[in-house]
Motif scaffolding. Structure first.
Motif: not given
Length: 544
Positions: A491-519
């Motif tokens: 598997h290849q790796v994308i280093p931390s710090g890359a950004e993805v902008s998702v259309k819409g306003n969301y209140k919370n984000a987390y990794l699936v399935p472990g539910k670790e919080q994402v900024s």
């Protein structure tokens, strides 16, 4: 029985019943019009239905092999069809297969599964209970599945990706893909909003191979953890891509799948009988003609101030005598007879294009801009075509001069590229071809559902949606060409710090399935997701 009953076999145009590679598949095929074969195979199916508690039937190899045999020819004459027309012979064979399929459906009933593998998805949508996209990407190519999924998910609610554990092809008893390779196929399925399966071939005298199922079991165990976020999730698409009702997705759609994936645009593939209303932009690629039915839907789309990109012969009427709609305010000057033409940007400079004269590679039409349209890129002719004049071969065909015609033109919300850019991209992968499509889409789709920063072109980003969340799929893994195979070993790796902008306003984000919080942070109409390190694949749930 095919050997003992030669009259049950398809007879090809040359009068042969055995042809091609006799050690491979399809060197001999069966005629579903022959009463002897129909009785035999339907009897076998009825025996299975009567004597076994089955969930359903998977009928494989339901391909259309045009039959010129006596029974088919007689039936064509009886129906007033022309047995000397290859197109009508094929049409007759298709209808024979449809008759057989309808008979099987009646025998099986509505409460069991049925998959007619090899028949066009749209043609048998009322007979199939689901779609299984058969694809061995190492040999078939990794551009095949994405386009098939984009089409299939708009035909049936239940769609599976049927990959295989084989390194080479079906029946490859000693071949096993790497775990990373099979994981990639599973992630491709989830990212496209479809379910997963892994095909195998049982040894005829033994049981299933424990080594294979140790790996498969581990992969399925991992995939099961995603189910609360994937079951019933729907793919989110900005762009609708048109195909004709036959739904045969050729190199054009493979090239489009690769290009839009690299550009991070989300899309569905649709035929004219489907709902086009939810899409912000429609693409009529390369060979997509406009019928009267499609014309009405395109007129409605444009009346709502939405955009259209057409390429090559896309947007023409079926007779190819001109553009089908008055909104294409370009002067059509016939099909391009050149095999070596070029284009150069005129309107704006854009990344990776500059002022160079770029080859088209896959030609379409000739056109000129009018007072109601503007030229974005100019058409440049070569000194001569690549050809043989009886004495010399003309192989080197440098650009000569601009002709005053347009290679790319815009009229309102309609952009047209004169050559078959998606077919060209599949066969040559030229960066300028991707650049001009990007140029057009950025002007037609100003607020796509996804934007990204510091994400490589090899990565894939998609969104799927459930009632309370959307799932951002980030796949870093991609294949490498090794000899004649497409291989994934790690598997290849994308280093931390890359950004993805998702259309819409969301209140919370987390990794699936472990539910670790994402900024995440809000930025106008977008939610900016700061990605953690992605090793292979990550699914991030955003709560509404």
């Amino acid at each position: 029985h095919a050997r003992l009953h030669r009259d049950w076999c398809v007879q090809n145009k040359e009068g042969q019943i055995i042809y091609g590679d006799k050690t491979a598949n399809f060197f001999r095929n069966m005629c579903y019009k022959h009463s002897g074969y129909r009785k035999y195979i339907l009897g076998m199916i009825q025996e299975v239905i009567d004597n076994y508690d089955i969930d359903g039937l998977f009928l494989d190899c339901m391909g259309v092999f045009p039959c010129y045999g006596n029974e088919c020819q007689e039936d064509m004459v009886k129906q007033g069809m022309d047995p000397f027309s290859d197109d009508q012979v094929r049409l007759h064979t298709e209808e024979v297969l449809m008759e057989f399929s309808r008979d099987v459906k009646k025998m099986l009933g509505e409460d069991r599964y049925l998959k007619l593998n090899g028949m066009p998805y749209n043609k048998v949508k009322d007979l199939n209970t689901h779609i299984e996209i058969e694809c061995l990407p190492g040999r078939w190519g990794y551009d095949y599945f994405g386009a098939q999924a984009a089409y299939a998910r708009n035909i049936q609610k239940k769609v599976l990706y049927m990959t295989g554990r084989f390194q080479n092809s079906w029946g490859d008893f000693g071949g096993l893909k790497s775990k990373a390779s099979l994981e990639n196929d599973m992630w491709d399925a989830l990212s496209n909003g479809v379910d997963v399966s892994i095909g195998d071939h049982m040894h005829p005298a033994e049981n299933l191979d424990p080594s294979v199922y140790e790996m498969v079991g581990k992969i399925f165990s991992d995939i099961k953890e995603y189910e609360p976020w994937t079951d019933g999730a729907k793919y989110v698409a900005d762009i609708g891509v048109l195909t004709d009702p036959k739904g045969f997705l050729d190199d054009t759609y493979k090239g489009l799948n690769r290009m839009l994936g690299e550009l991070k645009y989300s899309y569905d593939i649709l035929s004219e009988d489907m709902d086009l209303s939810k899409y912000k932009v429609l693409i009529l690629p390369d060979n997509m003609k406009v019928t009267p039915v499609l014309k009405k839907k395109l007129e409605k789309h444009l009346s709502e101030n939405k955009g259209i990109l057409s390429t090559g012969e896309g947007g023409l009427n079926p007779e190819k005598t001109g553009f089908a709609m008055e909104q294409w305010k370009f002067k059509y000057e016939g099909l391009d007879q050149s095999n070596s033409s070029y284009f150069r940007m005129r309107k704006d400079n854009c990344d990776d294009i500059g002022n160079m004269r770029w080859a088209m590679y896959s030609h379409g039409i000739l056109m000129s801009s009018t007072e109601e349209s503007e030229t974005i890129a100019e058409y440049i002719k070569p000194y001569f075509n690549r050809h043989w004049d009886g004495f010399h071969g003309y192989y080197y065909t440098p650009p000569e001069k601009a002709t005053g015609q347009a290679a790319i033109s815009r009229s309102g919300n309609v952009h047209h590229i004169c050559f078959k850019v998606f077919d060209a991209y599949y066969n040559t992968a030229m960066i300028s071809h991707k650049g001009i499509v990007k140029y057009c889409l950025e002007r037609l789709l100003k607020e796509p559902v996804l934007k990204c920063k510091s994400i490589p072109s090899t990565a894939r980003l998609t969104l799927t949606e459930k009632e309370k969340t959307v799932q951002l799929h980030v796949k870093a893994t991609f294949p490498e060409v090794r000899g004649k195979m497409n291989i994934i070993e790690e598997h290849q790796v994308i280093p931390s710090g890359a950004e993805v902008s998702v259309k819409g306003n969301y209140k919370n984000a987390y990794l699936v399935p472990g539910k670790e919080q994402v900024s995440i942070v809000q930025n106008d109409d977008y939610t900016v997701v700061n990605l953690p390190e992605v090793v292979g694949y990550a699914m991030i749930a955003l709560e509404k």
